[in-house]
Scaffold this motif. Structure first.
Motif, PDB file in Angstrom:
ATOM      1  N   TYR A  83      41.908  37.864  39.145  1.00  0.00           N
ATOM      2  CA  TYR A  83      43.029  38.777  39.361  1.00  0.00           C
ATOM      3  C   TYR A  83      44.163  37.997  40.002  1.00  0.00           C
ATOM      4  O   TYR A  83      43.949  37.206  40.929  1.00  0.00           O
ATOM      5  CB  TYR A  83      42.626  39.936  40.277  1.00  0.00           C
ATOM      6  CG  TYR A  83      43.779  40.874  40.566  1.00  0.00           C
ATOM      7  CD1 TYR A  83      44.142  41.859  39.651  1.00  0.00           C
ATOM      8  CD2 TYR A  83      44.527  40.752  41.743  1.00  0.00           C
ATOM      9  CE1 TYR A  83      45.225  42.696  39.899  1.00  0.00           C
ATOM     10  CE2 TYR A  83      45.598  41.590  41.995  1.00  0.00           C
ATOM     11  CZ  TYR A  83      45.936  42.558  41.061  1.00  0.00           C
ATOM     12  OH  TYR A  83      47.006  43.389  41.300  1.00  0.00           O
ATOM     13  N   VAL A  84      45.387  38.224  39.530  1.00  0.00           N
ATOM     14  CA  VAL A  84      46.578  37.576  40.080  1.00  0.00           C
ATOM     15  C   VAL A  84      47.315  38.583  40.962  1.00  0.00           C
ATOM     16  O   VAL A  84      47.703  39.652  40.480  1.00  0.00           O
ATOM     17  CB  VAL A  84      47.516  37.078  38.968  1.00  0.00           C
ATOM     18  CG1 VAL A  84      48.769  36.444  39.574  1.00  0.00           C
ATOM     19  CG2 VAL A  84      46.799  36.084  38.058  1.00  0.00           C
ATOM     20  N   PRO A  85      47.532  38.299  42.246  1.00  0.00           N
ATOM     21  CA  PRO A  85      48.251  39.228  43.119  1.00  0.00           C
ATOM     22  C   PRO A  85      49.620  39.594  42.551  1.00  0.00           C
ATOM     23  O   PRO A  85      50.321  38.760  41.965  1.00  0.00           O
ATOM     24  CB  PRO A  85      48.387  38.436  44.430  1.00  0.00           C
ATOM     25  CG  PRO A  85      47.186  37.538  44.437  1.00  0.00           C
ATOM     26  CD  PRO A  85      47.006  37.128  42.994  1.00  0.00           C
ATOM     27  N   ALA A  86      50.000  40.847  42.740  1.00  0.00           N
ATOM     28  CA  ALA A  86      51.274  41.336  42.217  1.00  0.00           C
ATOM     29  C   ALA A  86      52.454  40.563  42.782  1.00  0.00           C
ATOM     30  O   ALA A  86      53.495  40.439  42.132  1.00  0.00           O
ATOM     31  CB  ALA A  86      51.424  42.825  42.528  1.00  0.00           C
ATOM     32  N   SER A  87      52.309  40.017  43.979  1.00  0.00           N
ATOM     33  CA  SER A  87      53.410  39.286  44.600  1.00  0.00           C
ATOM     34  C   SER A  87      53.795  38.038  43.822  1.00  0.00           C
ATOM     35  O   SER A  87      54.889  37.494  44.019  1.00  0.00           O
ATOM     36  CB  SER A  87      53.047  38.897  46.040  1.00  0.00           C
ATOM     37  OG  SER A  87      51.852  38.131  46.069  1.00  0.00           O
TER      38      SER A  87
END
Length: 259
Positions: A83-87
């Motif tokens: 998962y890639v952080p939204a930031s």
């Protein structure tokens, strides 16, 4: 500091931007701020904790065991987590506050993704923001709005003293070291809450954050394994041109799949 400039027709009408293809820009981030909306997905592959900022707590993806190193970024810029952080997903754009408190869309001009020849336009022929830029702005605005909800939930957890220091002990060549500055949910304190206090936590929408943080702690071991692979890759690159990471261990347990 990144060269962050507000997107404007005067400055960007004749320029183009490219979507990132590498996460090298995040390689020095030991943590990344998260918002409550993304926690159910983040907890499936990333360890989650809290950091203290200005007397309040912020949920973060724990990406490294030492400052200045993101273990989820491979030497070639690939992202190694599920998962890639939204930031990170709005890069090279970001929202910033003006002196009068208004939020404006900005772009990191020294990102290497801004040019006059290649990529997508900032503004269409009518002088309006292009659809791609509008989509990025909408995404970043949603994240910013959810950040306020996240702060409200963390305030409730803090009120009931449900966040405690998370001391992580590591075995290194220099002996045992302790990672400090991270916090976690105090499960014992949660279980000891009165019915009235627990109901307040529940009504605040804090229980999903609690469970996601506790569930995510199983991924802490992954950081140690990634650190070993980074060290091995670095040693290999000093001897040969091969600095590849052996990531087979990430397939164990079924939480992450690489094809």
């Amino acid at each position: 500091m990144a060269n962050l400039q507000a997107v404007s027709k005067e400055r960007h009408a004749g320029k183009r931007w490219q979507r990132y293809s590498s996460y090298s820009f995040a390689a020095a981030d030991a943590v990344a701020a998260l918002v409550v909306q993304e926690l159910p997905k983040a907890c499936m592959s990333l360890p989650i904790g809290f950091i203290s900022m200005e007397d309040r707590y912020v949920p973060v993806a724990v990406q490294g065991l030492a400052g200045g190193k993101n273990l989820f970024v491979a030497p070639d810029g690939r992202w190694l987590g599920g998962y890639v952080p939204a930031s990170y997903r709005g890069y090279p754009f970001a929202l910033a506050n003006t002196e009068d408190g208004q939020q404006v869309l900005c772009v990191i001009e020294d990102s290497g993704l801004i040019s006059e020849l290649e990529g997508e336009v900032f503004f269409d022929e009518g002088g309006q923001p292009s659809k791609a830029v509008s989509d990025v702005l909408n995404f970043l605005s949603q994240v910013a709005a959810n950040r306020q909800a996240t702060q409200n939930i963390c305030a409730v957890l803090q009120k009931h003293e449900l966040i405690q220091p998370w001391l992580i002990k590591l075995q290194t060549e220099a002996g045992e070291q302790t990672v400090q500055g991270l916090f976690r949910v105090d499960e014992a304190a949660l279980n000891a809450l009165s019915a009235e206090a627990l109901d307040e936590v529940r009504k605040a929408g804090a229980l999903p954050m609690v469970y996601c943080q506790l569930l995510s702690m199983q991924h802490l071991q992954k950081l140690g394994q990634l650190a070993q692979q980074h060290a091995a890759a670095q040693a290999s690159s000093l001897q040969t041109a091969d600095g590849e990471l052996d990531l087979e261990f990430l397939n164990d347990g079924g939480t992450i799949r690489f094809s």
